[in-house]
Motif scaffolding. Structure first.
Motif, PDB file in Angstrom:
ATOM      1  N   ALA A 112       0.770  -1.246   0.082  1.00 27.89           N
ATOM      2  CA  ALA A 112      -0.092   0.156   0.201  1.00 27.89           C
ATOM      3  C   ALA A 112       1.058   1.382  -0.070  1.00 27.89           C
ATOM      4  CB  ALA A 112      -0.933  -0.029   1.397  1.00 27.89           C
ATOM      5  N   GLU A 113       0.287   2.320  -0.513  1.00 28.47           N
ATOM      6  CA  GLU A 113       1.046   3.662  -0.773  1.00 28.47           C
ATOM      7  C   GLU A 113       0.120   4.751  -0.414  1.00 28.47           C
ATOM      8  OE1 GLU A 113       3.509   6.362  -3.736  1.00 28.47           O
ATOM      9  OE2 GLU A 113       3.666   3.947  -3.924  1.00 28.47           O
ATOM     10  N   GLY A 114       0.731   5.662   0.394  1.00 30.35           N
ATOM     11  CA  GLY A 114      -0.049   6.683   0.896  1.00 30.35           C
ATOM     12  C   GLY A 114       0.607   8.110   0.735  1.00 30.35           C
ATOM     13  N   ALA A 115      -0.222   9.378   0.705  1.00 35.00           N
ATOM     14  CA  ALA A 115       0.211  10.454   0.836  1.00 35.00           C
ATOM     15  C   ALA A 115       0.389  11.233   2.229  1.00 35.00           C
ATOM     16  CB  ALA A 115      -0.329  11.377  -0.319  1.00 35.00           C
ATOM     17  N   VAL A 116       1.517  11.543   2.485  1.00 35.47           N
ATOM     18  CA  VAL A 116       1.793  12.131   3.831  1.00 35.47           C
ATOM     19  C   VAL A 116       0.767  13.377   4.005  1.00 35.47           C
ATOM     20  CG1 VAL A 116       3.436  13.000   5.610  1.00 35.47           C
ATOM     21  CG2 VAL A 116       3.938  10.902   4.329  1.00 35.47           C
ATOM     22  N   ASP A 117       0.153  13.788   4.920  1.00 36.90           N
ATOM     23  CA  ASP A 117      -0.369  14.890   5.251  1.00 36.90           C
ATOM     24  C   ASP A 117       0.049  15.729   6.777  1.00 36.90           C
ATOM     25  OD1 ASP A 117      -1.861  13.322   7.020  1.00 36.90           O
ATOM     26  OD2 ASP A 117      -3.750  13.710   6.095  1.00 36.90           O
ATOM     27  N   CYS A 118       0.701  15.082   7.360  1.00 40.60           N
ATOM     28  CA  CYS A 118       0.900  15.731   8.691  1.00 40.60           C
ATOM     29  C   CYS A 118       2.094  14.835   9.373  1.00 40.60           C
ATOM     30  CB  CYS A 118       0.032  15.560   9.807  1.00 40.60           C
ATOM     31  SG  CYS A 118      -0.130  16.199  11.490  1.00 40.60           S
ATOM     32  N   LEU A 119       2.999  15.755   9.936  1.00 37.94           N
ATOM     33  CA  LEU A 119       4.213  15.280  10.638  1.00 37.94           C
ATOM     34  C   LEU A 119       4.581  16.248  11.776  1.00 37.94           C
ATOM     35  CD1 LEU A 119       7.122  13.610  10.489  1.00 37.94           C
ATOM     36  CD2 LEU A 119       7.945  15.569   8.954  1.00 37.94           C
ATOM     37  N   VAL A 120       4.898  15.497  12.841  1.00 34.60           N
ATOM     38  CA  VAL A 120       5.485  16.401  13.846  1.00 34.60           C
ATOM     39  C   VAL A 120       6.515  15.315  14.674  1.00 34.60           C
ATOM     40  CG1 VAL A 120       3.796  15.378  15.542  1.00 34.60           C
ATOM     41  CG2 VAL A 120       4.787  17.482  16.317  1.00 34.60           C
ATOM     42  N   THR A 121       7.546  16.216  14.806  1.00 36.49           N
ATOM     43  CA  THR A 121       8.741  15.440  15.772  1.00 36.49           C
ATOM     44  C   THR A 121       9.182  15.896  17.085  1.00 36.49           C
ATOM     45  OG1 THR A 121      10.548  16.980  14.729  1.00 36.49           O
ATOM     46  CG2 THR A 121      10.045  15.134  13.360  1.00 36.49           C
ATOM     47  N   ALA A 122       9.838  15.421  17.713  1.00 42.10           N
ATOM     48  CA  ALA A 122      10.436  15.867  19.165  1.00 42.10           C
ATOM     49  C   ALA A 122      11.896  15.551  19.198  1.00 42.10           C
ATOM     50  CB  ALA A 122       9.485  15.042  20.135  1.00 42.10           C
ATOM     51  N   PRO A 123      12.510  16.342  20.207  1.00 41.59           N
ATOM     52  CA  PRO A 123      13.908  16.032  20.600  1.00 41.59           C
ATOM     53  C   PRO A 123      14.016  14.674  21.036  1.00 41.59           C
ATOM     54  CG  PRO A 123      13.267  17.905  21.470  1.00 41.59           C
ATOM     55  CD  PRO A 123      11.906  17.358  20.953  1.00 41.59           C
ATOM     56  N   GLY A 124      15.089  13.895  20.766  1.00 40.17           N
ATOM     57  CA  GLY A 124      15.214  12.405  20.759  1.00 40.17           C
ATOM     58  C   GLY A 124      14.860  11.588  19.789  1.00 40.17           C
ATOM     59  N   SER A 125      14.742  12.501  18.650  1.00 40.72           N
ATOM     60  CA  SER A 125      14.345  11.462  17.289  1.00 40.72           C
ATOM     61  C   SER A 125      13.348  10.717  17.339  1.00 40.72           C
ATOM     62  CB  SER A 125      15.732  10.727  17.011  1.00 40.72           C
ATOM     63  OG  SER A 125      16.920  11.547  17.177  1.00 40.72           O
ATOM     64  N   SER A 126      12.213  11.208  17.736  1.00 46.32           N
ATOM     65  CA  SER A 126      10.807  10.731  17.657  1.00 46.32           C
ATOM     66  C   SER A 126       9.966  11.473  16.803  1.00 46.32           C
ATOM     67  CB  SER A 126      10.526  10.307  19.062  1.00 46.32           C
ATOM     68  OG  SER A 126      10.015  11.409  19.620  1.00 46.32           O
ATOM     69  N   ALA A 127       9.093  10.747  16.044  1.00 45.92           N
ATOM     70  CA  ALA A 127       8.259  11.525  15.465  1.00 45.92           C
ATOM     71  C   ALA A 127       6.592  10.777  15.109  1.00 45.92           C
ATOM     72  CB  ALA A 127       8.881  11.613  13.813  1.00 45.92           C
ATOM     73  N   THR A 128       5.735  11.518  14.859  1.00 38.87           N
ATOM     74  CA  THR A 128       4.590  10.648  14.334  1.00 38.87           C
ATOM     75  C   THR A 128       4.025  11.532  13.112  1.00 38.87           C
ATOM     76  OG1 THR A 128       2.996  12.495  15.598  1.00 38.87           O
ATOM     77  CG2 THR A 128       3.742  10.262  16.470  1.00 38.87           C
ATOM     78  N   LEU A 129       3.520  10.660  12.245  1.00 38.76           N
ATOM     79  CA  LEU A 129       2.929  11.342  11.050  1.00 38.76           C
ATOM     80  C   LEU A 129       1.941  10.480  10.615  1.00 38.76           C
ATOM     81  CD1 LEU A 129       5.160   9.739   7.890  1.00 38.76           C
ATOM     82  CD2 LEU A 129       6.017   9.366  10.585  1.00 38.76           C
ATOM     83  N   THR A 130       0.949  11.197   9.575  1.00 37.46           N
ATOM     84  CA  THR A 130      -0.155  10.291   8.993  1.00 37.46           C
ATOM     85  C   THR A 130      -0.118  10.528   7.353  1.00 37.46           C
ATOM     86  OG1 THR A 130      -1.572  12.302   9.342  1.00 37.46           O
ATOM     87  CG2 THR A 130      -1.723  10.322  11.041  1.00 37.46           C
ATOM     88  N   ALA A 131      -0.753   9.579   6.830  1.00 35.89           N
ATOM     89  CA  ALA A 131      -0.902   9.535   5.565  1.00 35.89           C
ATOM     90  C   ALA A 131      -2.390   8.966   5.141  1.00 35.89           C
ATOM     91  CB  ALA A 131       0.302   8.585   4.827  1.00 35.89           C
ATOM     92  N   VAL A 132      -2.775   9.586   3.979  1.00 32.40           N
ATOM     93  CA  VAL A 132      -4.191   9.040   3.368  1.00 32.40           C
ATOM     94  C   VAL A 132      -3.715   8.110   2.238  1.00 32.40           C
ATOM     95  CG1 VAL A 132      -5.996   9.704   2.130  1.00 32.40           C
ATOM     96  CG2 VAL A 132      -5.379  11.314   3.760  1.00 32.40           C
ATOM     97  N   ILE A 133      -4.165   6.879   2.347  1.00 30.77           N
ATOM     98  CA  ILE A 133      -3.798   5.856   1.501  1.00 30.77           C
ATOM     99  C   ILE A 133      -4.274   6.092  -0.035  1.00 30.77           C
ATOM    100  CG2 ILE A 133      -3.855   3.452   1.225  1.00 30.77           C
ATOM    101  CD1 ILE A 133      -1.989   4.117   3.294  1.00 30.77           C
ATOM    102  N   THR A 134      -3.536   5.812  -0.947  1.00 30.72           N
ATOM    103  CA  THR A 134      -3.773   6.110  -2.278  1.00 30.72           C
ATOM    104  C   THR A 134      -4.094   4.901  -3.179  1.00 30.72           C
ATOM    105  OG1 THR A 134      -1.625   7.030  -2.753  1.00 30.72           O
ATOM    106  CG2 THR A 134      -3.147   8.476  -2.420  1.00 30.72           C
TER     107      THR A 134
END
Length: 219
Positions: A112-134
């Motif tokens: 599956a492949e999706g288009a990223v629409d949101c990204l947030v990172t934090a010190p300590g090299s962590s991140a959350t992101l979301t994508a809508v599947i296309t």
């Protein structure tokens, strides 16, 4: 998440072929990520990003499935106007997410492949992101048009002889996002929402480039 069935020589050969394909993809992405990591800090982009590809292991389940996630996500603050917020959001982003899952029970690999629409990172090299599947390959789940959430922890450069310290998580896992309606959780993922990175990486890796979210526009 499928449990392991008794193995046969045919099953093992097909599993090996699926693993070979995933390893080739991961090796290519990891090489590109490593090249990026060697760039001096002063030359790196100011915006946040998540790149790389890896095979993961579910810590609570032993099966013969092969699961991998690849990210090429980059922050683009205030670039996606939405109703009521014409400026967009500080967490706006673009890029792609790719999912690959070899199901031992079904003896099939779906992607599956999706288009990223949101990204947030934090010190300590962590991140959350979301994508809508296309796109979803034949035999895959009914994900097209749905938003999925992902989390990444970049554990740093791997030490010789040691396993990867990277971890990854995702929103559709029944172990961390369960409801009475098995499909309900698939439609409840808001932008940048994902569980903690619960799954260890067994091959490949990720790079998280942290940057604080910028201030809201004043005009």
């Amino acid at each position: 998440m499928s449990r392991m069935k008794p193995a046969t020589s045919l099953f093992r050969s097909r599993k090996a072929a699926a693993l070979t394909m995933v390893v080739a993809i991961v090796a290519s992405a990891t090489a590109a990520t490593g090249a990026t990591a060697s760039v001096p800090a002063r030359e790196r982009p100011a915006q946040a990003g998540v790149t790389g590809s890896a095979v993961l292991r579910l810590p609570y389940l032993e099966d013969a499935d092969i699961r991998s996630l690849a990210f090429d996500a980059h922050a683009a603050p205030y670039s996606r106007p939405i109703p009521g917020v014409p400026t967009g959001l500080p967490t706006d982003a673009y890029g792609t997410v790719k999912v690959s899952h070899y199901s031992a029970e079904r003896d099939i690999t779906y992607t599956a492949e999706g288009a990223v629409d949101c990204l947030v990172t934090a010190p300590g090299s962590s991140a959350t992101l979301t994508a809508v599947i296309t796109e979803v390959s034949d035999g895959g789940p009914d994900w097209v048009g749905k938003r999925l959430g992902f989390s990444v922890h970049d554990g740093g450069v791997d030490k010789p002889g040691k396993g990867s310290r990277d971890r990854v998580g995702y929103s559709w896992d029944d172990g961390v996002n369960w409801t009475a309606d098995s499909d309900e959780h698939m439609d409840s993922v808001g932008s940048c929402m994902a569980p903690a990175a619960f799954a260890p990486v067994v091959r490949g890796g990720y790079r998280v480039q942290h940057a604080d979210l910028p201030l809201w526009p004043t005009t």
